[in-house]
Scaffold this motif. Sequence first.
Motif, PDB file in Angstrom:
ATOM      1  N   GLU A  29      75.589  -1.721   4.520  1.00  0.00           N
ATOM      2  CA  GLU A  29      74.769  -2.574   5.345  1.00  0.00           C
ATOM      3  C   GLU A  29      75.228  -2.325   6.719  1.00  0.00           C
ATOM      4  O   GLU A  29      76.184  -1.912   7.053  1.00  0.00           O
ATOM      5  N   ILE A  30      74.052  -2.259   7.633  1.00  0.00           N
ATOM      6  CA  ILE A  30      74.402  -1.893   9.068  1.00  0.00           C
ATOM      7  C   ILE A  30      74.378  -3.135   9.858  1.00  0.00           C
ATOM      8  O   ILE A  30      73.323  -4.064   9.850  1.00  0.00           O
ATOM      9  N   ARG A  31      75.442  -3.576  10.553  1.00  0.00           N
ATOM     10  CA  ARG A  31      75.459  -4.767  11.367  1.00  0.00           C
ATOM     11  C   ARG A  31      75.838  -4.672  12.735  1.00  0.00           C
ATOM     12  O   ARG A  31      76.808  -3.833  13.126  1.00  0.00           O
ATOM     13  N   VAL A  32      75.405  -5.649  13.547  1.00  0.00           N
ATOM     14  CA  VAL A  32      75.644  -5.695  14.836  1.00  0.00           C
ATOM     15  C   VAL A  32      76.024  -7.049  14.976  1.00  0.00           C
ATOM     16  O   VAL A  32      75.258  -7.985  14.848  1.00  0.00           O
ATOM     17  N   LYS A  36      73.012  -8.497  10.216  1.00  0.00           N
ATOM     18  CA  LYS A  36      72.552  -7.277   9.209  1.00  0.00           C
ATOM     19  C   LYS A  36      71.205  -6.806  10.092  1.00  0.00           C
ATOM     20  O   LYS A  36      70.308  -7.543  10.413  1.00  0.00           O
ATOM     21  N   ILE A  37      71.259  -5.610  10.439  1.00  0.00           N
ATOM     22  CA  ILE A  37      70.052  -4.955  11.057  1.00  0.00           C
ATOM     23  C   ILE A  37      69.327  -3.734  10.295  1.00  0.00           C
ATOM     24  O   ILE A  37      68.204  -3.181  10.568  1.00  0.00           O
ATOM     25  N   GLY A  38      69.947  -3.465   9.185  1.00  0.00           N
ATOM     26  CA  GLY A  38      69.499  -2.467   8.483  1.00  0.00           C
ATOM     27  C   GLY A  38      70.462  -1.901   7.127  1.00  0.00           C
ATOM     28  O   GLY A  38      71.417  -2.701   7.148  1.00  0.00           O
ATOM     29  N   ASP A  39      69.960  -1.083   6.340  1.00  0.00           N
ATOM     30  CA  ASP A  39      70.647  -0.599   5.203  1.00  0.00           C
ATOM     31  C   ASP A  39      70.767   0.767   5.437  1.00  0.00           C
ATOM     32  O   ASP A  39      70.193   1.650   5.944  1.00  0.00           O
ATOM     33  N   MET A  40      71.810   1.190   4.502  1.00  0.00           N
ATOM     34  CA  MET A  40      71.753   2.883   4.290  1.00  0.00           C
ATOM     35  C   MET A  40      72.384   3.288   2.879  1.00  0.00           C
ATOM     36  O   MET A  40      73.103   2.332   2.329  1.00  0.00           O
ATOM     37  N   GLU A  41      71.969   4.212   2.558  1.00  0.00           N
ATOM     38  CA  GLU A  41      72.578   4.726   1.149  1.00  0.00           C
ATOM     39  C   GLU A  41      72.917   6.165   1.465  1.00  0.00           C
ATOM     40  O   GLU A  41      72.075   7.101   2.007  1.00  0.00           O
ATOM     41  N   ALA A  42      74.105   6.392   0.642  1.00  0.00           N
ATOM     42  CA  ALA A  42      74.632   7.708   0.680  1.00  0.00           C
ATOM     43  C   ALA A  42      74.526   8.416  -0.708  1.00  0.00           C
ATOM     44  O   ALA A  42      75.087   7.741  -1.720  1.00  0.00           O
ATOM     45  N   LYS A  43      74.245   9.357  -0.792  1.00  0.00           N
ATOM     46  CA  LYS A  43      74.046  10.119  -2.166  1.00  0.00           C
ATOM     47  C   LYS A  43      74.545  11.623  -2.180  1.00  0.00           C
ATOM     48  O   LYS A  43      74.172  12.483  -1.267  1.00  0.00           O
ATOM     49  N   GLN A 179      90.819   6.135  -1.519  1.00  0.00           N
ATOM     50  CA  GLN A 179      90.099   7.409  -1.272  1.00  0.00           C
ATOM     51  C   GLN A 179      88.254   6.725  -0.826  1.00  0.00           C
ATOM     52  O   GLN A 179      87.657   7.967  -0.591  1.00  0.00           O
ATOM     53  N   GLU A 180      88.304   5.718  -0.683  1.00  0.00           N
ATOM     54  CA  GLU A 180      86.909   5.104  -0.813  1.00  0.00           C
ATOM     55  C   GLU A 180      86.684   4.747   0.622  1.00  0.00           C
ATOM     56  O   GLU A 180      87.314   3.942   1.303  1.00  0.00           O
ATOM     57  N   LEU A 181      85.597   5.122   1.464  1.00  0.00           N
ATOM     58  CA  LEU A 181      85.107   4.815   2.765  1.00  0.00           C
ATOM     59  C   LEU A 181      84.544   3.257   2.588  1.00  0.00           C
ATOM     60  O   LEU A 181      83.676   3.111   1.672  1.00  0.00           O
ATOM     61  N   THR A 182      84.933   2.384   2.991  1.00  0.00           N
ATOM     62  CA  THR A 182      84.717   1.037   3.020  1.00  0.00           C
ATOM     63  C   THR A 182      83.801   0.434   4.385  1.00  0.00           C
ATOM     64  O   THR A 182      83.135  -0.459   4.398  1.00  0.00           O
ATOM     65  N   LYS A 183      84.237   1.277   5.426  1.00  0.00           N
ATOM     66  CA  LYS A 183      83.624   0.577   6.883  1.00  0.00           C
ATOM     67  C   LYS A 183      83.553   1.529   7.867  1.00  0.00           C
ATOM     68  O   LYS A 183      84.529   2.499   7.992  1.00  0.00           O
ATOM     69  N   VAL A 194      78.415  -1.741  12.863  1.00  0.00           N
ATOM     70  CA  VAL A 194      79.369  -1.520  11.745  1.00  0.00           C
ATOM     71  C   VAL A 194      78.763  -1.146  10.729  1.00  0.00           C
ATOM     72  O   VAL A 194      77.343  -1.784  10.292  1.00  0.00           O
ATOM     73  N   ILE A 195      79.110  -0.184   9.728  1.00  0.00           N
ATOM     74  CA  ILE A 195      78.480   0.103   8.528  1.00  0.00           C
ATOM     75  C   ILE A 195      79.437  -0.284   7.465  1.00  0.00           C
ATOM     76  O   ILE A 195      80.452   0.224   7.500  1.00  0.00           O
ATOM     77  N   GLN A 196      78.809  -1.256   6.746  1.00  0.00           N
ATOM     78  CA  GLN A 196      79.855  -1.773   5.673  1.00  0.00           C
ATOM     79  C   GLN A 196      79.708  -1.540   4.446  1.00  0.00           C
ATOM     80  O   GLN A 196      78.151  -1.767   4.028  1.00  0.00           O
ATOM     81  N   LYS A 197      80.548  -1.157   3.391  1.00  0.00           N
ATOM     82  CA  LYS A 197      80.104  -0.768   2.034  1.00  0.00           C
ATOM     83  C   LYS A 197      79.779  -2.165   1.354  1.00  0.00           C
ATOM     84  O   LYS A 197      80.492  -3.147   1.640  1.00  0.00           O
ATOM     85  N   VAL A 198      78.723  -1.810   0.597  1.00  0.00           N
ATOM     86  CA  VAL A 198      78.383  -3.313  -0.303  1.00  0.00           C
ATOM     87  C   VAL A 198      78.396  -2.964  -1.665  1.00  0.00           C
ATOM     88  O   VAL A 198      78.523  -4.165  -2.552  1.00  0.00           O
ATOM     89  N   ASN A 199      78.744  -1.752  -2.087  1.00  0.00           N
ATOM     90  CA  ASN A 199      79.144  -1.717  -3.443  1.00  0.00           C
ATOM     91  C   ASN A 199      79.844  -0.398  -3.841  1.00  0.00           C
ATOM     92  O   ASN A 199      79.840   0.417  -2.971  1.00  0.00           O
TER      93      ASN A 199
END
Length: 199
Positions: A29-32, A36-43, A179-183, A194-199
């Motif tokens: 999730e992208i937050r200011v 919450k102002i948006g979503d992001m997915e990494a693949k 090893q996990e990027l969380t923020k 802020v880009i915050q991991k949600v799962n």
Amino acid sequence: MGPILGLFLALAWGINFDAQSQIKTGKYEIRVAGFKIGDMEAKLTQSGLQQSLLIQSDVSFWFFGKIYLNHEINCQYRDDQLILSQVTSESNKGDFFSKIEWNENHYKVDAKTYEYENNKSIAQIIEGSTAKFYFEKPNDGDFIVSETFGLLSKVEEIENDVFEIEINGNRNRFYYTGQELTKVVVQNPIKNYVIQKVN
């Protein structure tokens, strides 16, 4: 089992293993200011020595008018070397495109984003970029490239599991748990987000 049949099966298993793709995904999730102002997915798609990374984000909010941004980073790696990256941005400030491509002994850079252009080639091999941070923890002292700006940046581990890079005058921080990027905290002249991991 005869030696010829055994060799055939071994080769077949090898081909099947290399042909299989391993896929990893992460949602953010992208937050200011906590909103919450948006979503992001990494693949990440891994097939043998080939890596494909896709980062997609959609942002929409009100700031003296409606602001929206659809942003996509697409990177191709071969044997841990960046071969090609393409970035597309669609926004109410215009549409932009950046491309970095390996060409025999250098990278050709054609970067265009809001109020910024860069066509300066890069002469060294690139093994990391911002998209890779979502799947691999960097090392202190690594050099990575920003796919959007076509600029190299040195990675600094400013505290345990917290890494910082400077891109075009802005400092971005990446926070890991193991090893996990969380923020990610992205510096912005108007307001950090802020880009915050949600799962």
